[in-house]
Scaffold this active site. Structure first.
Site, short mmCIF file in Angstrom:
data_model
loop_
_atom_site.label_atom_id
_atom_site.label_comp_id
_atom_site.label_asym_id
_atom_site.label_seq_id
_atom_site.Cartn_x
_atom_site.Cartn_y
_atom_site.Cartn_z
N ASP A 48 48.77 -63.79 -10.04
CA ASP A 48 49.01 -64.58 -11.26
C ASP A 48 50.01 -63.93 -12.20
OD1 ASP A 48 47.20 -66.66 -10.70
OD2 ASP A 48 45.52 -65.43 -11.35
N HIS A 67 35.33 -68.23 -16.52
CA HIS A 67 35.08 -68.59 -17.90
C HIS A 67 35.05 -70.10 -18.11
CE1 HIS A 67 39.29 -67.62 -17.04
NE2 HIS A 67 39.57 -68.72 -17.71
N ASP A 104 37.19 -68.08 -9.27
CA ASP A 104 38.37 -68.50 -10.01
C ASP A 104 37.95 -69.13 -11.34
OD1 ASP A 104 41.27 -69.20 -10.17
OD2 ASP A 104 40.46 -71.25 -10.12
#
Length: 1528
Positions: free
Chosen positions: A679, A563, A560
């Site tokens: 999402d 980045h 998750d």
């Protein structure tokens, strides 16, 4: 007898470039195991590579049986080897990211001093990613066969009953992996991603904790055929987590991150302002932008102004002025490095009169403290000692208040002005940040309170503060009471659009939290790992336990917010996980902002795939692009990876192993391509609910892992709200239905089963070729197996808003050469009415889908004829419809066998050819081909591309090798193959025709082999022809080349690729040409001077060129007979003591080359020394074209022609004797019929010996008798008949070649008369004869005096030089006593020729310096500049067709006045090696000498790869630029 087991070692070839980087297309190394055996990476490093100099390969790939440690690299020494490529094979057992780098001692520049060992260099670290070996039900599950189903675990219901119901429904739909959102105990927000305790599972769902998880995973795999994948959340924890209360140092607070002090103060002040809106007279409900603007004004007045945030940026002027003055007064002064001179102000004197701004600049650059980051107020300050240095520079040393010098007060007053200037840019910096803060607050507040597409939070109150706080303030309790108050406000996590993923946005080098750039998650506290374990051991240990626990049970991870996870942390934790589960499947949610940054994460973390989503597409065209990105390689792609199969030896166990060596293919980033994620909004929200079906079908057709989310198949009307949703899943697929019941209702589950089954089949079997076509509302996808050519074809009518209900005007699809079976056509019907939507949305217990039904359609018409299938969409095929077909190609039903057939038998087919046959099969330029066919057949011409450079295989391969490498199916030749089979006809027809002619009969065998292969592929559909043509051509080309190398000597056969490539040039240049035999009445192969300009007739065979190249092309390759044939041919036409430059088959030889005879004599010398029993050639009897010692010219049909016989020894002697007594003649047939450009005097040839030095002189200013032989041709420039480079006098290379010959024959004479002559008679008054030994001694005794130009003017008297003529010193003259004196002193690349053949003529120190100077002045990337760039006559761009008035360049007169010729490079490098080795005292220094040479060959190596001629060009323009007039 026990049968042997045949095992295959799967080897991937990994070549390293000279700089240590991987020579892999795209640079991304991704390897997919095809079995459970280790994958073997074979590093291939040229033994001459720079990285072999004191070099080592370092890799963290563990030895078998050892555990992987990322930072533990083992060393493999690289020992230079100048004869082979170093191969290092390393097996890789597990999956993930493995690293390597090299260290080496950089090769120093050439120096006239003994080289010192240079400092070792380490290359960047490179990564090898290995895919995990997944298995299910005992079978390997390739990643492209994975079908993931994503669920929000808290909505699954009671475990195990509700879970089993859903697991059965998921399995029934053909999914093979479930992705769980985190199964851990959740924090106060109830979000799965806000984890309360990473080591505890959700107690409501899994009361038995880990035991329940173990049972769940086992149940999934054994009973439902489902693997498990879980989210791992590495960068934050729940805001009410016990971990942060016990250990607040695991987060970012002002103690662990003092740079956040200003951000915390701002956040707190904004919260307080929001709480006081009413009392301050501001609205708490924003109904318009005007209301927001009023609040923004309030923020400026009540928050920004009062906080005085500028104090975090600027220095305290009063404080720092006092400190600096006190330091000055106390004599505590530090002058910074560099003083005042490099500050942009000037030196000490200049600083006194500099402006306050310039003085401030000096302090800013050299005297500031605390500028590394923000921190406490006024953290920035002036270094008092440096400030004191400035005052000293201005006023001098402080001498007390009583003196007449400057007082402290006066100095302080002046200093304050300077410090005020110093603060100006800091205030500007502050202003910029404040502007950004206000902009961010405005935009975010507008979005959440006012925007139509925003959440519209409503009134500002305690539950809905004005801002989303960037900090979690820990509660006061017994646990937190143990900590400082400053530790209890912790940064919340969030994300920043487009931020650099490698920079910690809460770290010291980011102001994102101050500038309010973070979209924050208030329920998640950001975890602070620091740079290493030591900075936060509690957190590292805790998260290591967490990650290992997850790996214990789950096949895969979804990282998750990858980045937002520090990359070094992710590396460490994934290493921990892979210790638990070596074949861990890892996908990542990664939004780094660029593909380049994506690669950084993928390479270092060894990610299996990145999550990508079809629902991100805003229209059919964009959806088509996404499908194309992950669909696979194009149909009919060239086969590129397998290069070699060979036995690896028999093992002691009786196992018979073979190696399959593959190239590493260019690989894009792999994707887990989801139709929708948890999402993102569902089709009913973003598009049209009917698009659920075509969107899912398109994803399932891609050659990547695919996935979906619970609720998508069920056609949920809205995205599930992850945090606050409490209703449970409901799915028609999870309900048991009686046998025969209609399962078309309740979403697309019934069709998803078929789509997933097909996706899995294609993934397991390797269907990796795809064609995607977008036509308005439609997307078609055809995915096929690269060998069997079986496939599946999908027509998808997408459904975006405004598409209506029609069939969209779909154009008929034609599948060429393909048959199809209709698997079905379906449309999705969805009730999206307000009533239906309201009903499912208001269900308080379950999450339900909209009423939806899959309906069978009769909407497809399919017509099949002999050559194609035509598919038409009928009237009823509305948006939301799909049609699915199974396809096959009748002509390729045995395609797997076809691959084997067309690539087999090549070696045997070409094994009977000789080198002349191979010249025809592989090469032959257009002129040669036309010559052989009496003008009928030339090289093949490809439409929109042009003619091939060769008619043979090399002409085709020069194009096709790049098509294969780049999979370039759009190239004109690829299209040409699809358009027709003319190329096949040409290739076979050419070989069949030549095989019927005498001397070429053996070509019939490869012609038949080719015909059989081409006949086999003629039947396949035309779109596959480029692929199969590539397979056949590569097989034929490789077999022919292999045969060529077999026929050469061992040095070539065992040599490196560059040597072999150069050796193949001997086959290129040597062949039968009707118009250019070596003899007038006997057809033999001849050597071309260069292709294509010097290929046929009189222009083909040049005496000078033949013997310059014979050592390399013939003697170096073992082609001794060809060398001998050329020696005999040219010796037979000796006349005037010279051999012709233009042979013209002996019919019309032209004697105008003063150097050609000397190159031939050098070749004869080399022949006697290299060829076994080579000395015997001197006794070869040779019929003479002209009479010995007689200059009479007569034609070949004259009875005198070939009537006399001489031995080669006699001919050598005649050449020496004629030169000794001098030559003076006019060329036979002089005039325009011989040379239209030459002036009359140019036909006069004079050669003589100066017996005071023994040096030969010749030529005049009107001819050009050496290799630099360009004659002026331009009438408009008045250069006609004026040579560009006459080079009369004594050319340095001729002197060297003469000396080499004299020394050789002298030594032979002294060896029992192996050369029977002792010397020559001469016309010198002082002597009648001279021995060869004495002649050579004369030259040696005078050479340095005559040719060397001393480095220092003080030595000029020792040498025969004119000081005022010297342009460059430390060189060897190009000429001695030429007609233009300045030409003697020109630096040209001819002296290395003399150095190579006669090194003992040269003073070693002088020679090395001259070579070093040439290295930096006239050595180009590939060739040697023919003239010193510092010379006024330097003209480095050659254009033979130039029509101008420029005397120097018109009609290419500057051919040898600067353009860079390649063949002298060889002599230069040989000379450099010879003299460099002479000074080498140690093995290391000898190795370095060789490496200096190979470094200078690097561009030549690349040039031979890039050249369509597969050779090195004749010349280039300046700095290696392409020259269109060059030969090869």
């Amino acid at each position: 007898m026990t049968p042997r087991i045949r095992m295959t070692d799967e080897i991937y070839l990994l070549p390293l470039k000279d700089d240590g980087s991987p020579d892999v297309p795209g640079g991304y190394i991704y390897l997919t195991p095809t079995s459970n055996d280790p994958i073997i990476v074979r590093f291939a490093i040229e033994g001459t590579s720079s990285i072999c100099r004191d070099g080592s390969l370092w890799t963290n790939i563990p030895c078998e049986g050892s555990e992987f440690q990322r930072n533990e690299f083992r060393e493999i020494k690289l020992k230079p080897d100048f004869n082979r490529t170093i191969e290092i094979s390393i097996p890789i057992i597990g999956a993930g990211s493995f690293a390597f780098y090299t260290t080496y001692a950089p090769l120093p520049g050439l120096s006239d001093k003994t080289p010192k060992n240079s400092k070792p260099t380490q290359t960047p670290t490179y990564y090898i990613n290995v895919a995990p070996r997944l298995s299910l039900d005992g079978e390997q599950l390739p990643i492209p066969a994975v079908s993931v189903f994503s669920i929000i675990s808290k909505l699954m219901g009671k475990y195990p009953n509700d879970w089993d119901k859903h697991l059965a429904g998921i399995s029934k739909r053909g999914y093979n992996m479930i992705h769980f959102t985190p199964l851990q105990q959740r924090g106060a927000s109830n979000s799965p991603y806000s984890i309360y305790d990473q080591l505890a599972f959700d107690p409501e769902c899994f009361p038995n904790g880990e035991k329940d998880i173990a049972k769940l995973v086992k149940n999934m795999e054994e009973n439902y055929g489902l693997l498990g994948m879980t989210d791992v959340v590495l960068n934050h924890t729940a805001h009410n987590s016990k971990l942060i209360q016990k250990h607040p140092d695991v987060g970012y607070n002002v103690e662990t991150a003092p740079w956040l002090t200003s951000a915390l103060e701002l956040d707190t002040a904004l919260l307080e302002f929001g709480e006081n809106l009413t009392s301050l007279g501001f609205p708490t409900v924003m109904e318009s932008v005007d209301d927001l603007l009023k609040i923004m004004d309030g923020i400026k007045e009540h928050v920004i102004a009062k906080l005085k945030l500028w104090e975090f940026y600027v220095i305290d002027v009063e404080r720092d002025a006092t400190a600096v003055v006190n330091s000055w007064a106390a004599g505590k002064i530090t002058f910074p490095e560099g003083g005042f001179g490099d500050s942009g102000v000037g030196g000490l004197e200049a600083i006194k009169s500099a402006s306050p701004a310039d003085k401030a600049k000096f302090i800013s650059e050299k005297g500031m403290l605390g500028t590394d980051r923000l921190g406490a107020r006024f953290r920035r300050s002036v270094d008092p000692a440096v400030g004191a240095a400035l005052l000293t520079a201005i006023y001098g040393r402080y001498e007390g208040e009583e003196s007449d010098h400057t007082s402290k007060a006066a100095a302080r007053s002046q200093l304050i002005h300077i410090l005020d200037e110093l603060n100006l840019p800091f205030y500007k910096e502050y202003d910029g940040d404040i502007a950004e803060i206000l902009e961010q607050i405005f935009n975010r507040t507008k979005y959440v309170r006012l925007d139509e597409h925003g959440p519209k939070y409503g009134e500002v109150n305690k539950e809905s503060p004005l801002i989303e706080s960037y900090f979690t303030r820990l509660p006061d309790n017994a646990t937190t009471a143990k900590h400082k108050k400053t530790e209890l406000a912790l940064v919340n996590n969030g994300w920043i659009w487009g931020a650099n993923a490698l920079i910690d946005n809460a770290g010291p080098f980011s102001r994102a939290y101050l500038r309010r750039e973070v979209i924050v998650w208030g329920d998640c506290v950001k975890l602070r790992y620091g740079a290493s374990w030591d900075e936060s051991p509690v957190l590292w240990r805790h998260m290591s336990d967490y990650i290992r626990l997850m790996a214990k049970y789950f096949t895969g991870f979804r990282i998750d917010n990858c980045h937002s996870t520090p990359i070094h942390v992710a590396e460490f934790l994934l290493d921990e996980a892979r210790r638990e589960r070596p074949d861990l499947f890892v996908v990542a949610e990664l939004f780094s902002g660029s593909e380049e940054m994506d690669y950084v994460f993928v390479k270092r973390l060894g990610l299996s795939a990145l999550i990508r989503e079809a629902m991100q597409a805003w229209g059919t065209g964009e959806l088509s692009r996404l499908v194309h990105s992950y669909g696979g390689r194009p149909i009919g792609s060239f086969e590129v990876n397998e290069i070699e199969q060979k036995p690896a030896g028999e093992q002691a166990s009786g196992t018979n192993r073979r190696e399959v060596v593959r190239r590493i293919k260019k690989t894009p980033l792999h994707a887990l391509f989801m139709d929708c994620t948890h999402d993102n909004e569902v089709p009913a929200q973003k598009r049209d609910a009917r698009d659920t079906l075509p969107n899912a079908a398109l994803v399932s057709m891609c050659a990547s892992a695919s996935g979906s989310v619970m609720g998508y198949d069920e056609v949920y009307p809205r995205l599930i709200e992850l945090v606050h949703e409490t209703r449970l899943y409901d799915s028609a697929s999870s309900v048991k239905k009686p046998a025969g019941a209609d399962d078309s209702e309740g979403g697309i589950g019934s069709i998803k089963k078929l789509l997933n089954q097909i996706h899995t089949i294609m993934g397991k079997d390797g269907y990796d070729e795809t064609h995607i076509h977008h036509d308005d509302q439609y997307i078609t996808v055809h995915r096929v197996h690269p060998k069997s050519r079986k496939g599946y074809f999908l027509i998808a009518h997408t459904a975006f808003p405004g598409y209506g209900n029609g069939n969209g005007g779909f154009q008929p699809v034609k599948l060429g050469g393909t048959k199809a079976r209709h698997l079905g056509s379906w449309m999705l019907e969805v009730d999206t009415s307000e009533e239906a939507t309201k009903k499912v949305m208001e269900d308080e217990k379950f999450l339900r889908g909209l009423p939806a039904k899959v309906i069978n359609l009769p909407g497809i018409k399919m017509e099949m004829n002999k050559d194609e299938t035509v598919i038409t969409v009928r009237d009823k095929f509305p948006p939301g419809s799909i049609a699915l077909f199974e396809t096959w190609i009748p002509a390729a039903e045995h395609a797997t066998g076809l691959d084997t057939f067309v690539t087999s038998g090549g070696k045997a087919a070409f094994g009977g050819l000789n080198l002349v046959d191979l010249n025809f099969v592989l090469y032959r330029c257009d002129a040669e081909e036309l010559d052989a066919s009496e003008g009928k057949d030339g090289c093949y011409s490809i439409p929109r591309h042009g003619k091939l450079v060769y008619a043979g295989f090399q002409g085709w391969w020069s194009i096709v090798k790049n098509l294969i490498k780049n999979n370039d199916l759009a190239h004109p030749f690829s299209q040409h193959l699809r358009d027709g089979q003319w190329a096949l006809d040409y290739i076979v027809g050419r070989l069949e025709r030549i095989s019927t002619k005498p001397g070429y009969q053996q070509i019939a065998t490869p012609a038949a082999w080719l015909k059989e292969r081409f006949d086999a592929i003629r039947k396949i559909p035309n779109f596959l022809l480029p692929r199969y043509f590539g397979l056949v051509l590569r097989t034929a080309y490789m077999a022919a080349c292999e045969r060529g190398l077999e026929l050469m000597n061992q040095n070539v056969r065992r040599g490196q690729w560059f040597l072999q490539s150069l050796a193949m040039v001997s086959i290129q240049q040597t062949g039968f040409v009707k118009s250019a035999s070596l003899f007038p009445k006997k057809a033999v192969p001849s050597l071309a001077a260069g292709l294509p300009h010097f290929a046929v007739e009189w222009a083909r065979c040049w005496g000078r060129d033949v013997f310059i190249s014979a050592r390399g092309l013939y003697l170096g390759t073992g082609r001794y007979e060809e060398c001998k044939e050329h020696i005999i041919a040219f010796a037979s036409v000796l006349k005037h003591g010279m051999i012709p430059n233009l042979l013209s088959s002996g019919d019309a030889p032209r004697y105008n080359a003063r150097d050609a005879i000397w190159f031939m004599l050098q070749t004869i010398q080399d022949y006697t020394k290299i060829v076994p029993n080579g000395i015997e050639i001197l006794q070869e009897e040779i019929p003479r074209r002209f009479l010995p010692y007689d200059d009479t010219w007569f034609p070949t049909d004259d009875p005198r022609a070939y009537s006399k016989i001489s031995t080669l020894e006699d001919i050598v002697q005649e050449a020496l004797q004629r030169h000794a007594t001098g030559l003076s003649f006019r060329e036979a047939n002089a005039g325009d019929q011989l040379d239209r450009q030459m002036s009359d005097n140019g036909f006069n040839i004079d050669v003589k010996v100066d017996w005071s030095t023994g040096i030969i002189f010749g030529g005049n200013q009107n001819n050009c008798g050496t290799w630099m032989d360009k004659m002026g041709e331009s009438v408009s420039a008045n250069s006609k008949g004026v040579p560009g480079t006459p080079r009369d006098g004594a050319a340095v290379e001729i002197t060297g070649l003469l000396y080499s010959t004299l020394k050789w024959v002298s030594e032979l004479h002294q060896q029992d008369g192996k050369y029977k002559y002792a010397g020559v008679s001469i016309n010198d008054p002082s002597a009648k004869v001279i021995t060869f030994k004495d002649w050579a001694s004369k030259i040696k005794n005078n050479f340095e005096r005559c040719y060397y130009v001393p480095a220092s003017e003080s030595e000029d008297s020792k040498y025969d030089v004119k000081t005022d003529m010297i342009n460059r010193r430390g060189i060897y003259k190009d000429l001695y006593k030429s007609g233009k004196e300045y030409e003697d002193y020109q630096l040209r690349p001819n002296f290395p020729i003399a150095m190579t053949v006669a090194p003992d003529l040269f003073d070693e120190e002088h020679a090395l310096k001259a070579l070093f100077l040439a290295d930096v002045t006239i050595r180009g990337p590939i060739g040697m500049a023919t003239l010193d760039p510092a010379d006024l006559n330097y003209r480095p761009y050659y254009n033979n067709s130039e029509q101008s008035t420029d005397f120097a360049t018109s009609k290419g007169r500057n051919y040898h006045q600067g353009p860079e010729w390649v063949w002298p490079t060889g002599f230069y490098l040989r000379a450099l090696l010879k003299f460099d080795l002479q000074r080498a005292k140690t093995p290391e220094e000898r190795t370095e000498a060789f490496q200096q040479i190979t470094r200078r060959l690097a561009t030549c190596k690349q040039a031979i790869i890039d050249s369509p001629w597969a050779g090195l060009t004749e010349l280039t323009q300046k700095n290696g630029e392409f020259c269109g007039d060059s030969a090869s």
